[in-house]
Design an enzyme around this catalytic site. Sequence first.
Site, PDB file in Angstrom:
ATOM      1  CB  CYS A 339      -0.989   0.022   1.151  1.00 47.33           C
ATOM      2  SG  CYS A 339      -1.593  -1.571   1.686  1.00 47.33           S
ATOM      3  NE  ARG A 368       1.710  -8.888   5.483  1.00 52.23           N
ATOM      4  CZ  ARG A 368       0.451  -8.815   5.086  1.00 52.23           C
ATOM      5  NH1 ARG A 368      -0.451  -9.586   5.654  1.00 52.23           N
ATOM      6  NH2 ARG A 368       0.086  -7.975   4.144  1.00 52.23           N
ATOM      7  CD  GLN A 386      -1.234  -9.240  -0.222  1.00 56.51           C
ATOM      8  OE1 GLN A 386      -1.107  -8.044  -0.460  1.00 56.51           O
ATOM      9  NE2 GLN A 386      -1.894  -9.683   0.834  1.00 56.51           N
ATOM     10  CG  ASP A 388      -1.717  -5.497  -2.887  1.00 58.42           C
ATOM     11  OD1 ASP A 388      -2.935  -5.317  -2.703  1.00 58.42           O
ATOM     12  OD2 ASP A 388      -0.835  -4.956  -2.206  1.00 58.42           O
ATOM     13  CG  HIS A 390      -3.471  -0.169  -3.200  1.00 54.27           C
ATOM     14  ND1 HIS A 390      -2.344  -0.944  -3.324  1.00 54.27           N
ATOM     15  CD2 HIS A 390      -3.942  -0.370  -1.934  1.00 54.27           C
ATOM     16  CE1 HIS A 390      -2.134  -1.577  -2.171  1.00 54.27           C
ATOM     17  NE2 HIS A 390      -3.079  -1.256  -1.320  1.00 54.27           N
ATOM     18  CE  LYS A 469     -13.266  -6.704   6.915  1.00 55.56           C
ATOM     19  NZ  LYS A 469     -12.224  -7.594   7.377  1.00 55.56           N
ATOM     20  CG  HIS A 515      -6.344  -1.199   0.790  1.00 52.77           C
ATOM     21  ND1 HIS A 515      -5.001  -1.007   0.998  1.00 52.77           N
ATOM     22  CD2 HIS A 515      -6.962  -0.185   1.439  1.00 52.77           C
ATOM     23  CE1 HIS A 515      -4.827   0.067   1.753  1.00 52.77           C
ATOM     24  NE2 HIS A 515      -5.997   0.581   2.034  1.00 52.77           N
TER      25      HIS A 515
HETATM   26 ZN   LIG Z   1      -3.388  -2.163   0.427  1.00 53.19          ZN
END
Ligand SMILES: [Zn+2]
Length: 648
Positions: A339, A368, A386, A388, A390, A469, A515
Site C-alpha cells: 500500500c 511478514r 499478492q 495486490d 489499489h 469492506k 485495497h
Molecule cells: Zn493495500
Amino acid sequence: MGQVTVTLPDGSSRTVPAGTPVRGVAEGISPRLAKAALAALVDGRLVDLVHPLDRDAAVRIVTDSSPEALMLCRHSTAHLLAAAVTNLFPGAQCGIGPATDEGFFYDFVVDRPFVPEDLETIEKKMKQLAAEDLPYERQMWPREQAKAFFARRGEPLKVQLIDEKTEGQRDVSCYTIKDPETFVDFCTGPHVPSTGTLKTFKILSTSNAYWKGDARNQPMQRIYGTAFPTDKELKAYLTQLEEAKKRDHRKLGRELRLFTFHQWAPGAAFWLEKGTTLYHTLANYMRGVLSPAGYVEVKTPLVYNKALWERSGHWKHYRQNMFLIESENETMSVKPMNCPGHFLTYASETRSYRDLPIRLHEQTPLHRNEVSGVLSGLTRVRQFSQDDAHCFVMQDQIGDEVERLIRLVERVYDDFGLPFSAKLSTRPEEFLGEVATWDHAESQLRAALDRAGMAYTLNEGDGAFYGPKIDFDVTDAIGRKWQCATIQLDYAQPENFDLKYIGADNTEHRPVVIHRAIFGSFERFIAILIEHYAGAFPLWLAPVQAIVLPIADRHAAYAGEVRDRLRAAGLRAELDERQEKIGYKIREAQLQKVPYMLVVGDREAETGTISVRERSGGDKGATPIDAFIALARDEVETKGTPAAVARG
Ligand SMILES: [Zn+2]
Ligand SMILES: [Zn+2]
C-alpha cells in the site's frame, strides 16, 4: 427489587424481577427451550445462563441450532480437555486453549510428549467427565487471590495470563468444572451450562508447541480436537478431514515436486521448476485479467526507510511483524504490504479527475515476521506475493468501481470452478471520519452488490476503523471455506499521505483508496488449488501438460519430434526417455498427475500419430499430432474439462 423488561427476538417482551438469570427467561418461555438452552445473547453479548439481568435488555437464547453454538461448545470442550489432562497427568501445567475454525486446542507443559495411547485415554476421560454432567461454574475471585491460587497450584503461565489480561481489574473470572479440586481455569467465558451437553467431540492429534507460539519460550505439547453441536456435523467433518489428509498441499507439493522448504529460510518456499511454472501461470493469468480491466502493473521498492512506516501507521501498529534492517545508521524495513509504495507512486504526479480511477497492480514479494511456531506449508509463510492492487477513485465512483470488482472476482473464481460467498462488513464502534461519509460508502457497496446480483451476508460493525469492506470466501471441492478476496475502502491513508486530485472545479480533492486482492496471496491460493484439485490440475494450470512416452529406444527420435511440435504450439510437454518399461512410465506419469500421456511405438511413428491416454485412465487411441494439439489448445483456452480427444 425492581423489574426489568426483556425483549425477545420475535419482538415480544416480558417483565422479570431484576437479577433473574437468563435461564429464568428461557424457563418462562418454555421448559423445552430451558432444557435446550446453552447460553444467551444479551444485547448482542454472549453470556452464561446464570448471567443476571439487571437492566432492560434484548435477549436471545442460544441452543445447538444457533450460530453461536459452535464456538461455545468448542471452547467449553477445550476446558473439558484440560480437566482430563490435569486429572490424568498430575503436575501438567495449562497454557491456553482457544476454540478455532477447525475445533479447539490446548497447550500443556508436561514431562514427556503425548503418545497416541495418551490421546485415547484422554478422550475416554473426557467422555466420562461429560457423562457425569458436571456444571461449569463461574466465580469472581479477587485478582491477587486468583494469582496466589494458580501460583500455589504450580501454574506460573496462568499467573502471567492474569497479569497481562486483567490489569487494573479488582476481580477476575474463573471457571470450575465440579469443584476447585477438580479443575479451575482462568477464563472470561462464557461456557455451556454443564459438561453433559458436550457429547460430540473428538481428540485428533498432538504436536510440539511453544508458549505464545514463540520458539524462544517454554516448549509445550499441544492437543488438537474438534467438537460440533450435533453428531451429524462431527461425522461429516471427520470424513472431510480424511479427505483433506490425502490432499494436504505439503504432502502433494513434495510428491509433485512443486516446492520445498529449508530450516535456514523458515516460512519461505523454494519454488522448484514445476512449482515456478504454476506460479507464473497464475501470475500471468491475473495480468491477463487485470490489464483489460484498466489496471497498470508497477514494481515498487522492497525496502523503505522507517519514516514511511511512521507515516502509514505501520511503525506504531505493525512493527513486530516487520523485518528491520540497519543501513548507514538508518532503520529500514522490508515491506509487509504494498500500500504505502502505491501511495508514493500515486503522489509522484499531479492527478486530475480525468485520470481517475487509477488502478495500480503489483506482484512483488512481501515479508511478514510471523512467529516460527505458526508457520505451516504455504498457508502460513513469512514471504509471499499478492495479486495486490489499489484503486484510487472519487467519492462518486466507489459504487461503479466496486461493482466492476465484484464482477472480476466472480469471473476469476468461475475460472477455477470455486463457488464463493460474499460478506459486507460495516462501520465499527470506533471509526475514523464522518458518519455521513460512511453511510454513503456503505450504501454504494450495497447497491454495487445488488447490481452485480451478488447475495451476501452482513457483518454489522465488523469493518476496519478506516472503512467498510467486502470479503469473499471460496468453497473447495471437499466443502472447506477459505477467505481469499477482499475489497477494502480506505479513507485514512489518503489523509496520511495527503493524496489529491484536481477536480473539475479546478481545486484539490481527496481520492478514496480501495485495497483489493482476488487470490489473496499466491502462496496460499496455490495451497488451496493443490488441495481443491487434489494435485490433478486442469490442463491450463498443469505444470506439465503432456508427456511423450516412447515404447522402445528406436522410437526416441520420433518421440522427440512430437515433444518439439507440442512445445512449438505453446504446450508444456516433456519426454520420458528413460530405459524403463512403458507400464512403469505410464504409472509414474499418472502419479505425477500429468493430464495427457502420449505413447509412441512403431505404428504411431509410421502413421505420424500418438496414442493418447488421459490421466484418469481413459484411452483415446491413435490421434494425429495436429488434431491433439488443436484439442489441447482449445482445452487450455476454455479452461474446460478435458475435451473429448476422440471427437477429433
Ligand atoms: Zn493495500
Ligand atoms: Zn473458558
